[in-house]
Write a protein that holds these residues in place. Structure first.
Motif, PDB file in Angstrom:
ATOM      1  N   LEU A   1      -1.009  -5.917   5.496  1.00 42.75           N
ATOM      2  CA  LEU A   1      -1.167  -4.621   4.866  1.00 42.75           C
ATOM      3  C   LEU A   1      -0.051  -3.660   5.250  1.00 42.75           C
ATOM      4  CD1 LEU A   1      -2.756  -2.498   3.268  1.00 42.75           C
ATOM      5  CD2 LEU A   1      -4.173  -2.134   5.305  1.00 42.75           C
ATOM      6  N   LYS A   2       0.168  -3.481   6.549  1.00 44.21           N
ATOM      7  CA  LYS A   2       1.146  -2.504   7.026  1.00 44.21           C
ATOM      8  C   LYS A   2       2.336  -3.243   7.635  1.00 44.21           C
ATOM      9  CE  LYS A   2      -1.505   1.687   7.693  1.00 44.21           C
ATOM     10  NZ  LYS A   2      -1.693   2.860   8.551  1.00 44.21           N
TER      11      LYS A   2
ATOM     12  N   LYS B   1      -3.873   0.113  -4.688  1.00 43.58           N
ATOM     13  CA  LYS B   1      -4.612   1.285  -4.229  1.00 43.58           C
ATOM     14  C   LYS B   1      -6.096   1.097  -4.513  1.00 43.58           C
ATOM     15  CE  LYS B   1      -4.770   6.330  -4.605  1.00 43.58           C
ATOM     16  NZ  LYS B   1      -4.180   7.530  -5.256  1.00 43.58           N
TER      17      LYS B   1
ATOM     18  N   THR C   1      -6.934   2.071   3.814  1.00 38.55           N
ATOM     19  CA  THR C   1      -5.510   1.994   4.107  1.00 38.55           C
ATOM     20  C   THR C   1      -5.248   1.740   5.587  1.00 38.55           C
ATOM     21  OG1 THR C   1      -5.430   4.409   4.352  1.00 38.55           O
ATOM     22  CG2 THR C   1      -4.886   3.504   2.184  1.00 38.55           C
ATOM     23  N   ASN C   2      -6.238   2.009   6.422  1.00 37.33           N
ATOM     24  CA  ASN C   2      -6.123   1.772   7.858  1.00 37.33           C
ATOM     25  C   ASN C   2      -6.787   0.441   8.202  1.00 37.33           C
ATOM     26  OD1 ASN C   2      -6.378   1.729  10.700  1.00 37.33           O
ATOM     27  ND2 ASN C   2      -6.419   3.964  10.785  1.00 37.33           N
TER      28      ASN C   2
ATOM     29  N   ARG D   1       0.824  -1.195   0.000  1.00 42.49           N
ATOM     30  CA  ARG D   1       0.000   0.000   0.000  1.00 42.49           C
ATOM     31  C   ARG D   1       0.868   1.260   0.000  1.00 42.49           C
ATOM     32  NH1 ARG D   1      -5.269  -2.250  -0.194  1.00 42.49           N
ATOM     33  NH2 ARG D   1      -6.300  -0.559   0.792  1.00 42.49           N
TER      34      ARG D   1
ATOM     35  N   SER E   1      -8.423  -4.671   2.023  1.00 44.61           N
ATOM     36  CA  SER E   1      -8.226  -4.131   0.678  1.00 44.61           C
ATOM     37  C   SER E   1      -9.139  -2.951   0.378  1.00 44.61           C
ATOM     38  CB  SER E   1      -8.456  -5.231  -0.367  1.00 44.61           C
ATOM     39  OG  SER E   1      -9.770  -5.727  -0.313  1.00 44.61           O
TER      40      SER E   1
ATOM     41  N   GLU F   1       3.416   2.065   1.964  1.00 43.20           N
ATOM     42  CA  GLU F   1       3.788   2.601   3.271  1.00 43.20           C
ATOM     43  C   GLU F   1       5.280   2.942   3.274  1.00 43.20           C
ATOM     44  OE1 GLU F   1       2.045   3.263   5.898  1.00 43.20           O
ATOM     45  OE2 GLU F   1       0.189   2.722   4.896  1.00 43.20           O
TER      46      GLU F   1
END
Length: 505
Positions: free
Chosen positions: A138-139, A188, A250-251, A59, A247, A61
């Motif tokens: 994700l992060k 995105k 973003t959080n 994503r 998906s 980051e």
């Protein structure tokens, strides 16, 4: 924008040159920092060696700043070094080590707190989890905070970055593909797409109530709103699936909240139960017995291994030669209103998922408030199960069409790319197929990149197909009805294997 033919040809011929300006900038900033100790732990997906080029996560980051080279070198010397032979001995429930990008972690104490369920870590105990860790999170900067206290060492210098039976060239090419997709912003999300998806779910729910309020609770009205609610329920399942894979936003917290609203409040099912089972399916797709989606004995036998195992042991709980008929008579009508609900309630009760219990309770309270005045409590419960009954065939076919007829095996410890491609098939794209399956007709792309927004699957398909062709992997793409039929044909094939083994003298 769909990748051009020129981009695809370039990917086929020069896969190592598709890094892009972003990764080159990151390389300049982080060159020479080869290890992750304390604040300097690397992200998954980065490479070691003379040509290593770290990248951001799926994503975009930003990486956490690393320590000076001198500190990294000092910490590296203090790490224990292990061989794969030593690591693979720590593969038990009470003794779990795994490798993430050349670093060795002891996750035994962390397993029970793992948000995706402890069985996922157990499935990878003693193995290289680099690719799956990169795919499912994700992060990565947040994940790094949890990894730091679990670090116990690194692979010995003479050991390969991944287990020896994995295709190192395919692993490298797949990493190149991922960096290409990151540069193309394929990870995105389009918020308009997901807003419209949620809006049409809520419109159907509201419309059903308004019709009953205006026209009453006659049989024709009840049948009509049942179909409206069925569409709403199945589309809620598809959208919560996207949120569950983080998906949409973003959080991660917003994704989890949205999933609870869709899965537990709108559908009345446990979110944690679904996540724990579904993520096991993702990390060990069609691997028996680790994938719960194929570990369906004793009622059904699927694949080539389980039927032979039952046959040789002379196990005959039912007549498995007729299991394709049981699929029509039992699974299709009862998968939703009986099996799924019972599994959800059992999981919530025995594992004490109190938050899920509260969310699921709100599902029934909402129905009693909105529909109770027209149908009463008993009538409302019947309506709920009628909708579940109508939803069941739809959900059954969509969830089984991409895997039941594909390769099933015991643990082979292959690379992520080939494991997912061989165990999964796609369904041909069309506007109807995309909507009817919730974009699950692109299962190959979804399994390779679980956190990628579903509206981008069709854009990356040509690049995935190219990589399959380069390495001689079969890329299966079927018509929708053929995929439905292959479910039954696969059950018949498994039944024949059981019969031959059972009656073998």
């Amino acid at each position: 924008m769909i990748p051009s033919e020129a981009r695809i040809r370039n990917f086929r011929s020069q896969p190592r040159n598709l890094r892009g300006a972003v990764t080159m900038k990151l390389e300049d900033k982080r060159a020479g920092n080869e290890s992750l100790v304390g604040k300097s732990q690397q992200y998954l997906g980065e490479k070691h060696g003379a040509n290593e080029k770290p990248v951001t996560n799926g994503r975009g980051e930003d990486s956490v700043k690393e320590e000076a080279n001198g500190k990294c070198d000092t910490a590296r010397k203090s790490l224990n070094r292990y061989s794969w032979q030593e690591i693979q001995r720590h593969n038990q429930k009470d003794d779990q080590w795994l490798v993430i990008h050349h670093k060795v972690y002891d996750v035994t104490g962390w397993a029970k707190r793992h948000p995706g369920g402890q069985r996922i870590l157990n499935h990878y105990a003693g193995e290289d989890a680099t690719e799956v860790f990169r795919a499912m999170h994700l992060k990565l900067d947040t994940v790094k905070l949890y990894l730091k206290p679990l670090l116990i060492g690194e692979l010995a210098p003479e050991e390969p970055n991944q287990e020896r039976n994995k295709n190192s060239q395919l692993v490298e090419d797949f990493q190149e593909l991922r960096r290409t997709l990151e540069a193309m912003n394929m990870f995105k999300a389009n918020w308009v797409f997901f807003f419209l998806h949620l809006a049409h779910i809520l419109i159907l729910e509201t419309l059903a109530w308004l019709i009953v309020w205006h026209f009453g609770n006659g049989w024709l009205v009840t049948i009509f709103i049942s179909f409206l609610l069925t569409i709403s329920q199945i589309q809620s399942a598809f959208l919560q699936h996207d949120a569950g894979h983080c998906s949409v936003f973003t959080n991660p917290k917003w994704n989890h909240l949205m999933q609870k609203f869709l899965m537990s409040h709108l559908k009345g099912l446990s979110t944690k139960w679904w996540n724990h089972d579904h993520f096991q399916h993702h990390v060990k797709t069609n691997i028996y017995p680790k994938d719960p989606d194929i570990n369906v004995g004793p009622l059904f036998l699927v694949g080539d291994i389980q039927p032979v195992k039952y046959g040789k042991k002379k196990i005959k709980h039912i007549n498995y030669e007729k299991q394709h008929l049981y699929f029509y008579l039992v699974v299709i009508p009862l998968f939703g209103p009986v099996f799924i609900i019972l599994k959800s309630m059992q999981s919530m009760y025995f594992q004490r998922f109190w938050e899920d219990i509260a969310w699921v309770s709100s599902f029934y309270i909402r129905h009693f408030i909105m529909l109770g005045p027209f149908y009463g409590i008993f009538g409302t419960i019947l309506l709920i199960f009628m909708v579940k009954f109508l939803e069941s065939p739809w959900m059954t076919y969509v969830t089984h069409m991409s895997h039941t007829s594909m390769k099933m095996s015991t643990e082979e410890k292959k690379d992520w790319f080939s494991t997912q491609v061989l165990a999964t098939c796609n369904i041909e794209q069309s506007f109807f197929n995309d909507w009817f399956t919730g974009h699950q007709n692109f299962q190959i792309k979804h399994h390779l990149f679980p956190i990628m927004p579903c509206h981008n699957y069709h854009k990356v398909a040509p690049l995935v197909r190219s990589l399959c062709a380069k390495h001689g992997l079969l890329y299966v793409n079927k018509p929708l009805l053929e995929a439905f039929g292959d479910i039954v044909r696969a059950l018949k094939k498994s039944a024949a294997l059981w019969r031959d083994a059972y009656y073998e003298t």
